[in-house]
Design a protein around this motif. Structure first.
Motif, PDB file in Angstrom:
ATOM      1  N   VAL A  74       0.850  -1.191   0.000  1.00 40.01           N
ATOM      2  CA  VAL A  74       0.000   0.000   0.000  1.00 40.01           C
ATOM      3  C   VAL A  74       0.884   1.239   0.000  1.00 40.01           C
ATOM      4  O   VAL A  74       1.704   1.430   0.904  1.00 40.01           O
ATOM      5  N   GLU A 103       0.814   5.210   0.319  1.00 39.50           N
ATOM      6  CA  GLU A 103      -0.067   6.273   0.822  1.00 39.50           C
ATOM      7  C   GLU A 103       0.638   7.608   0.691  1.00 39.50           C
ATOM      8  O   GLU A 103       1.804   7.749   1.078  1.00 39.50           O
ATOM      9  N   GLU A 139       0.083  11.883   1.296  1.00 40.92           N
ATOM     10  CA  GLU A 139      -0.720  12.953   1.861  1.00 40.92           C
ATOM     11  C   GLU A 139      -0.926  14.041   0.806  1.00 40.92           C
ATOM     12  O   GLU A 139       0.022  14.494   0.178  1.00 40.92           O
ATOM     13  N   ALA A 195      -5.308  11.931   2.845  1.00 40.65           N
ATOM     14  CA  ALA A 195      -4.484  10.807   2.407  1.00 40.65           C
ATOM     15  C   ALA A 195      -5.165  10.040   1.276  1.00 40.65           C
ATOM     16  O   ALA A 195      -6.377   9.837   1.281  1.00 40.65           O
ATOM     17  N   LYS A 196      -4.358   9.619   0.288  1.00 46.04           N
ATOM     18  CA  LYS A 196      -4.853   8.777  -0.792  1.00 46.04           C
ATOM     19  C   LYS A 196      -3.927   7.566  -0.906  1.00 46.04           C
ATOM     20  O   LYS A 196      -2.723   7.667  -0.724  1.00 46.04           O
ATOM     21  N   ARG A 197      -4.540   6.400  -1.228  1.00 40.76           N
ATOM     22  CA  ARG A 197      -3.807   5.139  -1.220  1.00 40.76           C
ATOM     23  C   ARG A 197      -3.985   4.391  -2.531  1.00 40.76           C
ATOM     24  O   ARG A 197      -5.012   4.513  -3.198  1.00 40.76           O
ATOM     25  N   GLN A 218     -10.873   8.842   1.373  1.00 38.56           N
ATOM     26  CA  GLN A 218     -11.539   8.694   2.665  1.00 38.56           C
ATOM     27  C   GLN A 218     -12.449   7.473   2.689  1.00 38.56           C
ATOM     28  O   GLN A 218     -13.194   7.209   1.757  1.00 38.56           O
ATOM     29  N   THR A 238     -15.419   3.685   0.049  1.00 39.75           N
ATOM     30  CA  THR A 238     -14.228   4.518   0.040  1.00 39.75           C
ATOM     31  C   THR A 238     -14.250   5.424  -1.198  1.00 39.75           C
ATOM     32  O   THR A 238     -14.540   4.949  -2.308  1.00 39.75           O
TER      33      THR A 238
END
Length: 223
Positions: free
Chosen positions: A40, A42, A44, A49-51, A86, A219
Motif C-alpha cells: 500500500v 499512501e 498525503e 491521504a490517498k492510497r 476517505q 471509500t
C-alpha cells in the motif's frame, strides 16, 4: 464490469545523508519499502491521504553525485489503477421486539424497550470514479437477508449467525463466510455501485423474522 488498465507510477528523488554510511543505510531502507509484492502506497494531499496498491517493477536505479548524495529512480505498477481516499463506515440494524437486546450488544447491557433501529443508510463517494461497497452482515437471520438500493436487490438465501459474518464484495461480486465462497446462495444478484461524486442508498432487510446488523464500508475512489 469495466476492465481497467494498470497504472504506472514513477518515483524519483535525491537522497542526502549526513555521511556515506547514512546515505547507504537510507538507500537500503528505501529498497526495503518498495518491494516486488503488493504494497500500500499512501500519499498525503491537500484533500487528505490517498492510497493505491502497488509493487515495484524492475530495479531501483541509482546515480551517486557524491559520497552523501544519490539520485534514486524506481518504477511501480498498480495493477488496480484506482486510488482510494476517505473511508466511510455505516451501521445498519434491523428492528427487534420490545424488550429484546439490540445488535450489536453494547456493555453494560440495559433492559427496556429497544430504540428504533436504522436499517437504511446513504453511501457517499466524493471521488471521480464509481465506488463499490463491502458489506459485512451478522446476526440471527435463519432465512438470509436482502440488501436493496432503489430498484436493485441482492438476496442471500442462507442462514446468517452473529459469530460468522457474511461479507458481500460489490466489486468482485462475491459473497464469503469464514473465508469460504458463498456466492452460490445469492438468489438475486443486482450488484450496484456508488457513482462518482454521488451517493446510493442501502437497506438491510431480513427475509424472515430475525435481528442483526451490517457494516457497510465505502471509500472515495479516483482514477
Amino acid at each position: 464490469m469495466t476492465s481497467l488498465s494498470p497504472r504506472v507510477v514513477v518515483v524519483a528523488g535525491l537522497l542526502t545523508g549526513t555521511s556515506h554510511a547514512a546515505a547507504v543505510a537510507g538507500l537500503d531502507a528505501l529498497k526495503g519499502m518498495v518491494r516486488t509484492v503488493d504494497t500500500v502506497l499512501e500519499v498525503e494531499t491537500p484533500a487528505g491521504a490517498k492510497r493505491a496498491v502497488v509493487r515495484r517493477d524492475g530495479q531501483v536505479l541509482t546515480t551517486w553525485h557524491s559520497e552523501r548524495q544519490v539520485t534514486v529512480s524506481l518504477q511501480m505498477i498498480a495493477h488496480d489503477p484506482r486510488i482510494f481516499g476517505q473511508e466511510r463506515r455505516h451501521f445498519l440494524q434491523t428492528g427487534g421486539a420490545a424488550g429484546a437486546f439490540e445488535y450489536p450488544v453494547m456493555y453494560p447491557i440495559t433492559y427496556g424497550t429497544a430504540e428504533i433501529a436504522q436499517n437504511t443508510a446513504v453511501l457517499v463517494n466524493d471521488g471521480n470514479e464509481a465506488a463499490h461497497p463491502v458489506v459485512s452482515v451478522r446476526g440471527d437471520f435463519p432465512s438470509g437477508f436482502r440488501l436493496t438500493s432503489g430498484d436493485s436487490e441482492l438476496t442471500y438465501s442462507a442462514p446468517v449467525f452473529a459469530g460468522t459474518p457474511v461479507v458481500v464484495d460489490f466489486l468482485s461480486r462475491t459473497v464469503t463466510q469464514s473465508g469460504g465462497l458463498r456466492t452460490v446462495h445469492l438468489t438475486r444478484r443486482d450488484f450496484w455501485e456508488v457513482p462518482a461524486g454521488g451517493s446510493a442508498s442501502i437497506t438491510l432487510i431480513p427475509i424472515s423474522a430475525g435481528y442483526g446488523w451490517a457494516e457497510a464500508v465505502v471509500t472515495d475512489t479516483y482514477l
